[in-house]
Write a protein that holds these residues in place. Structure first.
Motif, PDB file in Angstrom:
ATOM      1  N   HIS A  44      -6.595  -7.257   9.500  1.00  0.00           N
ATOM      2  CA  HIS A  44      -5.758  -7.234   8.298  1.00  0.00           C
ATOM      3  C   HIS A  44      -5.640  -8.614   7.652  1.00  0.00           C
ATOM      4  N   ARG A  45      -5.625  -9.654   8.450  1.00  0.00           N
ATOM      5  CA  ARG A  45      -5.599 -11.007   7.877  1.00  0.00           C
ATOM      6  C   ARG A  45      -6.895 -11.293   7.125  1.00  0.00           C
ATOM      7  N   ASP A  46      -8.005 -10.835   7.687  1.00  0.00           N
ATOM      8  CA  ASP A  46      -9.300 -11.013   7.040  1.00  0.00           C
ATOM      9  C   ASP A  46      -9.319 -10.295   5.689  1.00  0.00           C
ATOM     10  N   ARG A  47      -8.817  -9.073   5.654  1.00  0.00           N
ATOM     11  CA  ARG A  47      -8.780  -8.312   4.405  1.00  0.00           C
ATOM     12  C   ARG A  47      -7.842  -8.971   3.393  1.00  0.00           C
ATOM     13  N   ARG A  48      -6.684  -9.458   3.865  1.00  0.00           N
ATOM     14  CA  ARG A  48      -5.731 -10.108   2.955  1.00  0.00           C
ATOM     15  C   ARG A  48      -6.226 -11.479   2.487  1.00  0.00           C
ATOM     16  N   ALA A  49      -7.149 -12.106   3.232  1.00  0.00           N
ATOM     17  CA  ALA A  49      -7.742 -13.360   2.764  1.00  0.00           C
ATOM     18  C   ALA A  49      -8.568 -13.098   1.503  1.00  0.00           C
ATOM     19  N   ALA A  50      -9.209 -11.942   1.443  1.00  0.00           N
ATOM     20  CA  ALA A  50      -9.980 -11.571   0.257  1.00  0.00           C
ATOM     21  C   ALA A  50      -9.083 -11.025  -0.850  1.00  0.00           C
ATOM     22  N   PHE A  51      -8.051 -10.283  -0.461  1.00  0.00           N
ATOM     23  CA  PHE A  51      -7.139  -9.626  -1.403  1.00  0.00           C
ATOM     24  C   PHE A  51      -5.697  -9.973  -1.009  1.00  0.00           C
ATOM     25  N   PRO A  52      -5.213 -11.158  -1.349  1.00  0.00           N
ATOM     26  CA  PRO A  52      -3.890 -11.602  -0.886  1.00  0.00           C
ATOM     27  C   PRO A  52      -2.729 -10.696  -1.287  1.00  0.00           C
ATOM     28  N   ASP A  53      -2.856 -10.023  -2.423  1.00  0.00           N
ATOM     29  CA  ASP A  53      -1.772  -9.147  -2.872  1.00  0.00           C
ATOM     30  C   ASP A  53      -2.016  -7.675  -2.519  1.00  0.00           C
ATOM     31  N   HIS A  71      -2.588   9.492   4.782  1.00  0.00           N
ATOM     32  CA  HIS A  71      -3.384   9.408   3.554  1.00  0.00           C
ATOM     33  C   HIS A  71      -2.727   8.294   2.756  1.00  0.00           C
ATOM     34  N   TRP A  72      -3.492   7.281   2.377  1.00  0.00           N
ATOM     35  CA  TRP A  72      -2.922   6.113   1.711  1.00  0.00           C
ATOM     36  C   TRP A  72      -3.720   5.729   0.470  1.00  0.00           C
ATOM     37  N   ARG A  73      -3.075   4.937  -0.366  1.00  0.00           N
ATOM     38  CA  ARG A  73      -3.708   4.292  -1.521  1.00  0.00           C
ATOM     39  C   ARG A  73      -3.448   2.800  -1.387  1.00  0.00           C
ATOM     40  N   ALA A  74      -4.414   2.014  -1.825  1.00  0.00           N
ATOM     41  CA  ALA A  74      -4.268   0.560  -1.755  1.00  0.00           C
ATOM     42  C   ALA A  74      -4.752  -0.056  -3.057  1.00  0.00           C
ATOM     43  N   ALA A  75      -4.184  -1.206  -3.382  1.00  0.00           N
ATOM     44  CA  ALA A  75      -4.612  -1.948  -4.571  1.00  0.00           C
ATOM     45  C   ALA A  75      -4.389  -3.429  -4.320  1.00  0.00           C
ATOM     46  N   GLY A  76      -5.280  -4.242  -4.865  1.00  0.00           N
ATOM     47  CA  GLY A  76      -5.149  -5.684  -4.730  1.00  0.00           C
ATOM     48  C   GLY A  76      -6.189  -6.411  -5.568  1.00  0.00           C
ATOM     49  N   THR A  77      -6.001  -7.701  -5.689  1.00  0.00           N
ATOM     50  CA  THR A  77      -6.872  -8.547  -6.501  1.00  0.00           C
ATOM     51  C   THR A  77      -7.752  -9.391  -5.585  1.00  0.00           C
ATOM     52  N   GLN A  78      -9.069  -9.355  -5.812  1.00  0.00           N
ATOM     53  CA  GLN A  78      -9.983 -10.129  -4.978  1.00  0.00           C
ATOM     54  C   GLN A  78      -9.957 -11.599  -5.383  1.00  0.00           C
ATOM     55  N   ILE A  79      -9.310 -12.406  -4.556  1.00  0.00           N
ATOM     56  CA  ILE A  79      -9.207 -13.843  -4.782  1.00  0.00           C
ATOM     57  C   ILE A  79     -10.115 -14.611  -3.823  1.00  0.00           C
ATOM     58  N   GLY A  80     -10.391 -14.025  -2.661  1.00  0.00           N
ATOM     59  CA  GLY A  80     -11.240 -14.674  -1.656  1.00  0.00           C
ATOM     60  C   GLY A  80     -12.537 -13.914  -1.441  1.00  0.00           C
ATOM     61  N   GLN A  81     -13.398 -14.482  -0.618  1.00  0.00           N
ATOM     62  CA  GLN A  81     -14.684 -13.877  -0.263  1.00  0.00           C
ATOM     63  C   GLN A  81     -14.449 -12.532   0.412  1.00  0.00           C
ATOM     64  N   PRO A  86     -18.570 -12.915  -3.587  1.00  0.00           N
ATOM     65  CA  PRO A  86     -17.708 -14.059  -3.877  1.00  0.00           C
ATOM     66  C   PRO A  86     -16.476 -13.613  -4.670  1.00  0.00           C
ATOM     67  N   PRO A  87     -15.435 -14.432  -4.717  1.00  0.00           N
ATOM     68  CA  PRO A  87     -14.221 -14.071  -5.451  1.00  0.00           C
ATOM     69  C   PRO A  87     -14.528 -13.694  -6.904  1.00  0.00           C
ATOM     70  N   THR A  88     -13.919 -12.597  -7.357  1.00  0.00           N
ATOM     71  CA  THR A  88     -14.158 -12.101  -8.718  1.00  0.00           C
ATOM     72  C   THR A  88     -12.899 -12.106  -9.578  1.00  0.00           C
ATOM     73  N   GLY A  89     -11.725 -12.127  -8.961  1.00  0.00           N
ATOM     74  CA  GLY A  89     -10.480 -11.979  -9.712  1.00  0.00           C
ATOM     75  C   GLY A  89     -10.232 -10.551 -10.145  1.00  0.00           C
ATOM     76  N   GLN A  90     -11.089  -9.651  -9.703  1.00  0.00           N
ATOM     77  CA  GLN A  90     -11.018  -8.232 -10.081  1.00  0.00           C
ATOM     78  C   GLN A  90      -9.952  -7.495  -9.267  1.00  0.00           C
ATOM     79  N   VAL A  91      -9.199  -6.628  -9.933  1.00  0.00           N
ATOM     80  CA  VAL A  91      -8.244  -5.749  -9.252  1.00  0.00           C
ATOM     81  C   VAL A  91      -8.987  -4.499  -8.817  1.00  0.00           C
ATOM     82  N   VAL A  92      -8.799  -4.113  -7.563  1.00  0.00           N
ATOM     83  CA  VAL A  92      -9.396  -2.879  -7.058  1.00  0.00           C
ATOM     84  C   VAL A  92      -8.292  -1.925  -6.625  1.00  0.00           C
ATOM     85  N   SER A  93      -8.621  -0.645  -6.694  1.00  0.00           N
ATOM     86  CA  SER A  93      -7.711   0.404  -6.246  1.00  0.00           C
ATOM     87  C   SER A  93      -8.557   1.452  -5.547  1.00  0.00           C
TER      88      SER A  93
END
Length: 139
Positions: A44-53, A71-81, A86-93
């Motif tokens: 989870h730390r590895d995933r949050r390093a890429a998507f801190p939020d 059953h879950w949904r997730a969303a976050g912004t890619q700030i890290g590798q 590489p970091p894109t600044g893109q929000v994923v859901s």
């Protein structure tokens, strides 16, 4: 098991109270590189390093004895590798399902998840070339 499962998502996955992992996760639960709470936290730390939020929301939760299905949904912004991306600044859901098994002491002894990783990569702009497709320009 309902309360433990919800705490696992809110405290461990969402990172608000990681220390909860030591109360919820059995020492033999598979994780990233090692078993137990530290291995699960590492993933989870590895995933949050890429998507801190990155935040997970429970859509549906079923508990039956020593097993739980989320059953879950997730969303976050890619700030890290993220892997090779590489970091894109893109929000994923995206969404997925996670299955937990609890041991006799009520601790999580197994975690198994499926998710829309292909969709995440598409949202990050990764292009895929089907196997065997021509890569040279036409003559």
């Amino acid at each position: 098991m309902d309360t433990a499962t919800r705490s696992f998502v809110t405290d461990v996955w969402n990172g608000s109270r990681e220390e909860t992992a030591y109360d919820l996760i059995a020492s033999d639960c598979p994780g990233l590189g090692e078993s137990g709470p530290d291995g699960v936290l590492a993933w989870h730390r590895d995933r949050r390093a890429a998507f801190p939020d990155l935040r997970y929301k429970i859509v549906d939760l079923l508990v039956d004895g020593e097993r739980a299905a989320i059953h879950w949904r997730a969303a976050g912004t890619q700030i890290g590798q993220f892997g090779p991306v590489p970091p894109t600044g893109q929000v994923v859901s995206y969404s997925g399902a996670t299955f937990l098994r609890f041991d006799g002491e009520g601790k999580i002894s197994d975690v198994w998840s499926v998710n829309e990783l292909f969709q995440v990569l598409q949202q990050l702009g990764v292009e895929f070339t089907p196997p065997g497709s021509a890569t040279s320009p036409e003559a």
